[in-house]
Design an enzyme around this catalytic site. Sequence first.
Site, PDB file in Angstrom:
ATOM      1  N   SER A 250       0.822  -1.208   0.000  1.00  0.00           N
ATOM      2  CA  SER A 250       0.000   0.000   0.000  1.00  0.00           C
ATOM      3  C   SER A 250       0.856   1.258   0.000  1.00  0.00           C
ATOM      4  O   SER A 250       0.341   2.364   0.160  1.00  0.00           O
ATOM      5  CB  SER A 250      -0.914   0.019   1.237  1.00  0.00           C
ATOM      6  OG  SER A 250      -0.136   0.032   2.429  1.00  0.00           O
TER       7      SER A 250
ATOM      8  N   ASN B 183      -1.148  -2.258  13.189  1.00  0.00           N
ATOM      9  CA  ASN B 183      -2.583  -1.989  13.324  1.00  0.00           C
ATOM     10  C   ASN B 183      -2.836  -0.657  14.026  1.00  0.00           C
ATOM     11  O   ASN B 183      -3.646   0.155  13.571  1.00  0.00           O
ATOM     12  CB  ASN B 183      -3.262  -3.124  14.097  1.00  0.00           C
ATOM     13  CG  ASN B 183      -3.276  -4.426  13.327  1.00  0.00           C
ATOM     14  OD1 ASN B 183      -2.707  -4.519  12.244  1.00  0.00           O
ATOM     15  ND2 ASN B 183      -3.916  -5.439  13.893  1.00  0.00           N
TER      16      ASN B 183
ATOM     17  N   THR C  37     -36.852  31.161 -10.775  1.00  0.00           N
ATOM     18  CA  THR C  37     -37.469  29.891 -10.401  1.00  0.00           C
ATOM     19  C   THR C  37     -37.817  29.177 -11.698  1.00  0.00           C
ATOM     20  O   THR C  37     -38.246  29.808 -12.671  1.00  0.00           O
ATOM     21  CB  THR C  37     -38.748  30.093  -9.561  1.00  0.00           C
ATOM     22  OG1 THR C  37     -39.721  30.798 -10.336  1.00  0.00           O
ATOM     23  CG2 THR C  37     -38.444  30.870  -8.284  1.00  0.00           C
ATOM     24  N   HIS C  38     -37.605  27.880 -11.726  1.00  0.00           N
ATOM     25  CA  HIS C  38     -37.857  27.085 -12.941  1.00  0.00           C
ATOM     26  C   HIS C  38     -37.085  27.631 -14.148  1.00  0.00           C
ATOM     27  O   HIS C  38     -37.551  27.543 -15.291  1.00  0.00           O
ATOM     28  CB  HIS C  38     -39.356  27.038 -13.273  1.00  0.00           C
ATOM     29  CG  HIS C  38     -40.210  26.548 -12.147  1.00  0.00           C
ATOM     30  ND1 HIS C  38     -40.413  25.206 -11.893  1.00  0.00           N
ATOM     31  CD2 HIS C  38     -40.898  27.228 -11.187  1.00  0.00           C
ATOM     32  CE1 HIS C  38     -41.202  25.069 -10.827  1.00  0.00           C
ATOM     33  NE2 HIS C  38     -41.495  26.286 -10.377  1.00  0.00           N
TER      34      HIS C  38
ATOM     35  N   SER D  39     -12.313  27.917 -28.294  1.00  0.00           N
ATOM     36  CA  SER D  39     -12.632  26.838 -29.223  1.00  0.00           C
ATOM     37  C   SER D  39     -11.686  26.900 -30.414  1.00  0.00           C
ATOM     38  O   SER D  39     -11.358  27.983 -30.905  1.00  0.00           O
ATOM     39  CB  SER D  39     -14.083  26.967 -29.702  1.00  0.00           C
ATOM     40  OG  SER D  39     -14.317  26.120 -30.811  1.00  0.00           O
TER      41      SER D  39
ATOM     42  N   LYS E  71     -16.060  31.989 -29.022  1.00  0.00           N
ATOM     43  CA  LYS E  71     -16.550  31.337 -27.807  1.00  0.00           C
ATOM     44  C   LYS E  71     -15.635  31.566 -26.607  1.00  0.00           C
ATOM     45  O   LYS E  71     -14.421  31.678 -26.745  1.00  0.00           O
ATOM     46  CB  LYS E  71     -16.709  29.832 -28.041  1.00  0.00           C
ATOM     47  CG  LYS E  71     -17.832  29.454 -28.983  1.00  0.00           C
ATOM     48  CD  LYS E  71     -18.144  27.966 -28.870  1.00  0.00           C
ATOM     49  CE  LYS E  71     -18.746  27.663 -27.509  1.00  0.00           C
ATOM     50  NZ  LYS E  71     -18.984  26.218 -27.330  1.00  0.00           N
TER      51      LYS E  71
ATOM     52  N   ASN F 254     -15.616  29.554 -23.027  1.00  0.00           N
ATOM     53  CA  ASN F 254     -16.254  28.453 -22.312  1.00  0.00           C
ATOM     54  C   ASN F 254     -15.913  28.451 -20.821  1.00  0.00           C
ATOM     55  O   ASN F 254     -14.740  28.571 -20.454  1.00  0.00           O
ATOM     56  CB  ASN F 254     -15.817  27.118 -22.915  1.00  0.00           C
ATOM     57  CG  ASN F 254     -16.152  27.010 -24.390  1.00  0.00           C
ATOM     58  OD1 ASN F 254     -17.212  27.457 -24.822  1.00  0.00           O
ATOM     59  ND2 ASN F 254     -15.258  26.429 -25.163  1.00  0.00           N
TER      60      ASN F 254
ATOM     61  N   GLU G 128     -17.424  23.876 -15.246  1.00  0.00           N
ATOM     62  CA  GLU G 128     -17.927  22.587 -15.726  1.00  0.00           C
ATOM     63  C   GLU G 128     -17.097  21.434 -15.166  1.00  0.00           C
ATOM     64  O   GLU G 128     -17.631  20.380 -14.799  1.00  0.00           O
ATOM     65  CB  GLU G 128     -17.916  22.575 -17.261  1.00  0.00           C
ATOM     66  CG  GLU G 128     -18.957  23.526 -17.860  1.00  0.00           C
ATOM     67  CD  GLU G 128     -18.743  23.765 -19.347  1.00  0.00           C
ATOM     68  OE1 GLU G 128     -17.655  23.425 -19.848  1.00  0.00           O
ATOM     69  OE2 GLU G 128     -19.657  24.298 -19.998  1.00  0.00           O
TER      70      GLU G 128
END
Length: 331
Positions: A58, A145, A190-191, A310, A316, A318, A323
């Site tokens: 490990s 341990n 909202t929405h 891009s 563009k 981005n 993201e």
Amino acid sequence: MFLATSCNIAIYSITLILLILSLTTMSEQAEGSRGGLFGTGGRFSGQVDPVMEKFNESINFDKRMWSQDLRGSIAYAKATQKVGILTEEERDTIVAGLEKVGEEWTAGTFELKAGDEDIHTANERRLTEIIGPLGGKLHTGRSRNDQVATDTRLWIVEAERDILKDIATLLGASAEFAREHIDVLMAGYTHLQPAQPIRFAHWLMSHMAAIQRDAQRLTELIPRANQCPLGSGALAGNAFGVDREFLAKELGFEGVTSNSLDSVCDRDFVAEFLLWHSMFLVHLSQMAEDLIINNMLKCVDMADAYATGSSLMPQKKNPDALELLRGKAGV
């Protein structure tokens, strides 16, 4: 898809078991290192198969805990001197040797070798190379341990405190930014539809309110994680009666764990830390999505330093940083 994945896991597991069974019936063709500290001697007469050695190690994960492991060893050397296992001279020699090992890790010159299956083995192997056979005396009455339980608790508590410092910086900077733009208005949605006008500062601090709760939750985790398991041995405690309260004080723990069996198997504090991360990342993802949408609507503008372009569409800009943050939160 789930069924297919489950079948693949089952097939892999069966294949691995068959491989292990076949290796146990083979004569010793390829021999690996068993290491000088926890290997040859006792009931073992042969070496570890290289496949098993690779499967069992490990070190590539727990080497990040080198500092915590050395701190635990220094404290343990002092504790064993207090009960007469080490002389003062032996203690000082071991502590000086451990400090040299730490200097190598800090300088990036520490060399891992065959048989260093974990950070405990690696550090004690190097200590023995530096000071000689006396290095092996450090492990008297101690088990890997309680070592790994101690190292992990130390590492996690330090990480939790570092995160709290970063969150404090974020909360402070956000509050100042909100104060500077207190008169800026924006649409509240909202929405995904414009609903009511709100202050930009109010929107920003709505996300900070969630992160403030995250800080409160993280603070509550620390006392449970910050308990010292060192001195629990493999499972049944320390045969030499080392002072566990002394160990806890030396290492900065708030107290000692209450049961040696539970001490070496308890990983609740790890699970709690991971669960905390899940909620924290959900809140960061939520803020990132809000910024992506508001960037699209030209309510906010991404700094060039945190955006990409891009190759086909030069107009563009981005919001890749946001993201990617959402993607990492999902993972």
